[in-house]
Design a protein around this motif. Structure first.
Motif, PDB file in Angstrom:
ATOM      1  N   ILE A 208      47.358  63.827  54.713  1.00  0.00           N
ATOM      2  CA  ILE A 208      48.579  63.093  54.370  1.00  0.00           C
ATOM      3  C   ILE A 208      49.387  63.875  53.341  1.00  0.00           C
ATOM      4  CG2 ILE A 208      49.475  61.035  53.194  1.00  0.00           C
ATOM      5  CD1 ILE A 208      47.162  59.449  54.444  1.00  0.00           C
TER       6      ILE A 208
ATOM      7  N   VAL B 280      53.074  65.529  53.726  1.00  0.00           N
ATOM      8  CA  VAL B 280      54.167  65.093  52.858  1.00  0.00           C
ATOM      9  C   VAL B 280      54.831  66.301  52.197  1.00  0.00           C
ATOM     10  CG1 VAL B 280      54.662  63.871  50.719  1.00  0.00           C
ATOM     11  CG2 VAL B 280      53.212  62.805  52.446  1.00  0.00           C
TER      12      VAL B 280
ATOM     13  N   HIS C  63      56.747  68.280  54.853  1.00  0.00           N
ATOM     14  CA  HIS C  63      57.935  67.515  55.187  1.00  0.00           C
ATOM     15  C   HIS C  63      59.035  67.764  54.141  1.00  0.00           C
ATOM     16  CE1 HIS C  63      59.819  64.270  57.395  1.00  0.00           C
ATOM     17  NE2 HIS C  63      60.203  63.755  56.253  1.00  0.00           N
TER      18      HIS C  63
ATOM     19  N   GLU D 150      55.556  68.946  65.514  1.00  0.00           N
ATOM     20  CA  GLU D 150      55.840  68.163  64.303  1.00  0.00           C
ATOM     21  C   GLU D 150      54.827  67.055  64.115  1.00  0.00           C
ATOM     22  OE1 GLU D 150      59.882  66.843  64.368  1.00  0.00           O
ATOM     23  OE2 GLU D 150      60.599  68.756  63.587  1.00  0.00           O
ATOM     24  N   GLU D 151      54.415  66.451  65.228  1.00  0.00           N
ATOM     25  CA  GLU D 151      53.407  65.402  65.113  1.00  0.00           C
ATOM     26  C   GLU D 151      52.113  65.958  64.529  1.00  0.00           C
ATOM     27  OE1 GLU D 151      52.633  62.963  68.711  1.00  0.00           O
ATOM     28  OE2 GLU D 151      54.776  62.588  68.524  1.00  0.00           O
TER      29      GLU D 151
ATOM     30  N   PHE E  93      53.313  67.464  60.713  1.00  0.00           N
ATOM     31  CA  PHE E  93      54.001  66.661  59.703  1.00  0.00           C
ATOM     32  C   PHE E  93      53.721  65.179  59.746  1.00  0.00           C
ATOM     33  CE2 PHE E  93      56.831  70.139  61.069  1.00  0.00           C
ATOM     34  CZ  PHE E  93      56.666  70.939  59.949  1.00  0.00           C
ATOM     35  N   ALA E  94      53.277  64.691  60.888  1.00  0.00           N
ATOM     36  CA  ALA E  94      53.268  63.232  61.021  1.00  0.00           C
ATOM     37  C   ALA E  94      52.032  62.625  60.397  1.00  0.00           C
ATOM     38  CB  ALA E  94      53.348  62.842  62.481  1.00  0.00           C
ATOM     39  N   VAL E  95      52.247  61.587  59.688  1.00  0.00           N
ATOM     40  CA  VAL E  95      51.147  60.774  59.197  1.00  0.00           C
ATOM     41  C   VAL E  95      51.442  59.360  59.663  1.00  0.00           C
ATOM     42  CG1 VAL E  95      49.883  59.997  57.198  1.00  0.00           C
ATOM     43  CG2 VAL E  95      50.960  62.239  57.200  1.00  0.00           C
ATOM     44  N   GLU E  96      50.701  58.941  60.654  1.00  0.00           N
ATOM     45  CA  GLU E  96      50.972  57.608  61.194  1.00  0.00           C
ATOM     46  C   GLU E  96      50.618  56.560  60.155  1.00  0.00           C
ATOM     47  OE1 GLU E  96      52.399  56.875  63.861  1.00  0.00           O
ATOM     48  OE2 GLU E  96      52.338  58.710  65.027  1.00  0.00           O
ATOM     49  N   GLY E  97      51.282  55.425  60.255  1.00  0.00           N
ATOM     50  CA  GLY E  97      50.942  54.303  59.369  1.00  0.00           C
ATOM     51  C   GLY E  97      49.456  54.009  59.501  1.00  0.00           C
TER      52      GLY E  97
ATOM     53  N   GLY F 216      52.737  49.123  58.568  1.00  0.00           N
ATOM     54  CA  GLY F 216      52.230  50.410  58.075  1.00  0.00           C
ATOM     55  C   GLY F 216      53.067  50.840  56.882  1.00  0.00           C
ATOM     56  N   THR F 217      52.409  51.151  55.797  1.00  0.00           N
ATOM     57  CA  THR F 217      53.167  51.509  54.597  1.00  0.00           C
ATOM     58  C   THR F 217      53.071  52.992  54.296  1.00  0.00           C
ATOM     59  OG1 THR F 217      51.219  50.920  53.343  1.00  0.00           O
ATOM     60  CG2 THR F 217      52.947  49.271  53.477  1.00  0.00           C
ATOM     61  N   VAL F 218      52.219  53.693  55.027  1.00  0.00           N
ATOM     62  CA  VAL F 218      52.057  55.114  54.764  1.00  0.00           C
ATOM     63  C   VAL F 218      52.597  55.876  55.960  1.00  0.00           C
ATOM     64  CG1 VAL F 218      50.423  56.928  54.209  1.00  0.00           C
ATOM     65  CG2 VAL F 218      49.971  54.590  53.500  1.00  0.00           C
ATOM     66  N   THR F 219      53.832  56.277  55.894  1.00  0.00           N
ATOM     67  CA  THR F 219      54.442  56.957  57.021  1.00  0.00           C
ATOM     68  C   THR F 219      55.331  58.080  56.512  1.00  0.00           C
ATOM     69  OG1 THR F 219      54.507  54.837  58.128  1.00  0.00           O
ATOM     70  CG2 THR F 219      55.714  56.618  59.161  1.00  0.00           C
ATOM     71  N   ALA F 220      55.147  59.249  57.058  1.00  0.00           N
ATOM     72  CA  ALA F 220      56.038  60.357  56.723  1.00  0.00           C
ATOM     73  C   ALA F 220      56.321  61.117  57.991  1.00  0.00           C
ATOM     74  CB  ALA F 220      55.377  61.268  55.688  1.00  0.00           C
ATOM     75  N   ARG F 221      57.445  60.780  58.623  1.00  0.00           N
ATOM     76  CA  ARG F 221      57.824  61.493  59.838  1.00  0.00           C
ATOM     77  C   ARG F 221      59.233  61.985  59.655  1.00  0.00           C
ATOM     78  NH1 ARG F 221      55.587  58.849  65.176  1.00  0.00           N
ATOM     79  NH2 ARG F 221      55.705  61.018  65.667  1.00  0.00           N
TER      80      ARG F 221
END
Lengths: 385, 385
Positions: A15, A19, A22, A371-372, A375-379, B379-384
């Motif tokens: 994560i 971040v 990103h 990017e997924e 960079f991506a951090v899913e909820g 979801g509170t943790v998201t960085a896309r």
């Protein structure tokens, strides 16, 4: 809920890494202090993550500006995302041509290559043409094949999730072709296959006529029409990947095909003979009444197809592409008829990307994939019924 | 990313509260130990949250089973969700009737009430009939109005997010009616207005013919047809709430309306005269050739509408509702024609909920709203990107 109470250290590292990447990618370059501020992470965490990312080749320290250094003493170290750390391909396999786009990890286009291909060419020959185009493109750009992180492909037909063409009547030997698997032999990275109209919809949303809207229908108008749609900014593929395959609509309303409508003789045009189509349109422009009537019939057909899509989906915007986008006067009748039939008529515009749309969309899909991963951090905190 | 590094105590409390409620609602009843195990929260946290929820009236301690108590000594305390802590209404406002369903916070139906209304009734009269039905229903069930937590409403027309009917030709004075606001005067809780076909689609997915599928099209077949669709289990409203408003499709393919197709004279039927329609269908069943021909024309029309929806959306399943669902032999031609025209034909089934579909869907929408408030933690943790 483990993430809140206990926490998985490797997830947390991923994560934090995402971040920081990103933030760096959004900025041109940034100092550790700036990254700390933007991300809300602690200074030691940021330092550790940046070190890791430099080790992975994804981040590099930017050389200090000499004049600034002299003026201000030791300047803060600045870091930037290495968009050149990997590359992406966007490929189109069409009935008359194959095309390839090369880009870096920021999606910046570095080169393009296209080759004509016979509409009757068997699958092997078509794929060989594509491989040749890709090899030439990589060589010219000086990018080694090993640098590729993802390859997107746009092609006519219903494409399944694993890259198999379930049904593709526009190209010979296309139905049943395990296209993803075949292309994977040429690349060590993931290969993502998508319907051509779907890819074009993604492209127009990325950098074409639909950048301002998340709810669009893209109509790939031609003798064998197709459509792609985005709902809330996401591609709508349908349950079986067949959404927007409107080719059969003309069989419903009236028992006629575009080939018949556009013909000026008793014989329909060949379904893929775009040259013949171009001639009909040229003659119509020159005032030929018979040609004009044929074009009118064709536009009525297009209006019917588009109206059906619009009534079903209610998009904000309709983008018309394919060769019909080059037609004089296709837009006005479309707008008028949609206003007549739709309770909430959408805006209608022409494609901005033209014949580059499919390869551009395929490239965007490759970029999405990378990017997924990067960079991506899913909820991770979700509790819903 | 603040939630990871710092953390908002009130958010955390809300999350924990939702998680515990969610767990209690899934189980019939549970001990603190069981809740601790299922949620991953600490024992003191669970104790605090359960105490708070009992204070709010949402959770209650279950009386110990006497025989168990005697056998095992002091049993562990058991808690359950109080579904009776609040109530929901699902309302339908149609051209011929208004209907209301009452349920508890688990969505369990406690009562129903319907009233006929004249198709020509002005908006005030129609709403008054609805209010009467609701009052009777609440009185009969012994549920005070103050116990209502949310009210869902299904009605024909394009409905905007604020509950205004943007366009509704099926009911007199419906276009432009601020329906949500009007009904809010009768209720102190949120009122959610939705298009009737959309509500019916939600209902069939909840407890009807589409419980097994997340990608469906529901066709509310009738003289003024409409459709609702779920994509990935979520209602697809369209950009302007007009998705599935296929009533105008018939103007495109052939310049005829259902009223004309079903008429056995030179005069079309009245658009809302379902009695006349029923007669045509009855005569067709009795073997009348003219009636049979009219029904065939109507079914062709329905096939065209449904095919357009299917080609645009590619659902897994089509559910046919509205009064056409009661027709003998509407399913077979639909299946045959879709198999002919669609590259990937969907399954086609009849509605299971029949005329209860719209009110049931409206109830589900009210339940969704309450669940979001009580149970959902986004979801509170998201960085896309």
């Amino acid at each position: 809920m483990g993430q809140l109470t206990g926490g998985d250290p490797s997830l947390l590292r991923r994560i934090n890494s995402a971040v920081v990447l990103h933030a760096l990618r959004a900025a041109d370059c940034a100092t550790l202090t700036e990254i700390t501020r933007v991300t809300g992470l602690s200074r030691p965490t940021v330092e550790g993550v940046v070190e890791d990312l430099m080790g992975a080749g994804l981040v590099v320290e930017k050389a200090a500006d000499e004049s600034v250094a002299r003026r201000q003493g030791r300047p803060a170290r600045r870091f930037r995302f290495r968009a050149e750390a990997g590359h992406l391909l966007g490929l189109e396999i069409g009935s008359h041509r194959v095309a390839a786009l090369l880009a870096d990890l920021d999606g910046r286009i570095l080169g393009a290559q296209a080759k004509d291909v016979d509409e009757a060419a068997p699958a092997d020959e078509r794929l060989e043409r594509l491989r040749t185009a890709v090899a030439e493109l990589l060589r010219r750009a000086g990018v080694p094949r090993s640098s590729l992180r993802a390859v997107g492909v746009g092609t006519p037909g219903i494409v399944e999730a694993d890259g198999t063409v379930r049904l593709g009547t526009a190209l010979p030997e296309w139905t049943g072709l395990r296209l993803g698997e075949r292309l994977s032999r040429s690349f060590k990275c993931p290969v993502l296959v998508e319907n051509d109209a779907n890819a074009a919809a993604v492209a127009e949303h990325w950098k074409g006529a639909a950048t301002e809207s998340d709810d669009i229908v893209f109509v790939l108008a031609g003798l064998s029409p197709g459509a792609g749609s985005l709902i809330g900014g996401r591609l709508h593929r349908g349950y079986g990947g067949a959404a927007g395959e409107i080719g059969a609509l003309h069989l419903l309303g009236r028992e006629v095909t575009p080939e018949t409508l556009l013909s000026m003789t008793d014989e329909p045009l060949h379904p893929l003979d775009e040259q013949a189509v171009a001639e009909v349109f040229a003659q119509a422009r020159e005032g030929d009444k018979q040609a004009r009537a044929a074009v009118d019939r064709f536009i009525q057909r297009l209006v019917h197809d588009v109206a059906a899509l619009v009534l079903a989906l209610d998009p904000e915007l309709v983008v018309v592409g394919g060769w019909a986008a080059g037609l004089d006067g296709v837009l006005e009748p479309l707008r008028n008829e949609l206003a007549r039939y739709c309770l909430r008529p959408p805006r209608v515009v022409l494609s901005l990307l033209g014949e580059a749309a499919v390869a551009t969309g395929a490239l965007r899909l490759a970029l999405d994939h990378v990017e997924e991963q990067l960079f991506a951090v899913e909820g991770t905190v979700t509790a819903r019924r």
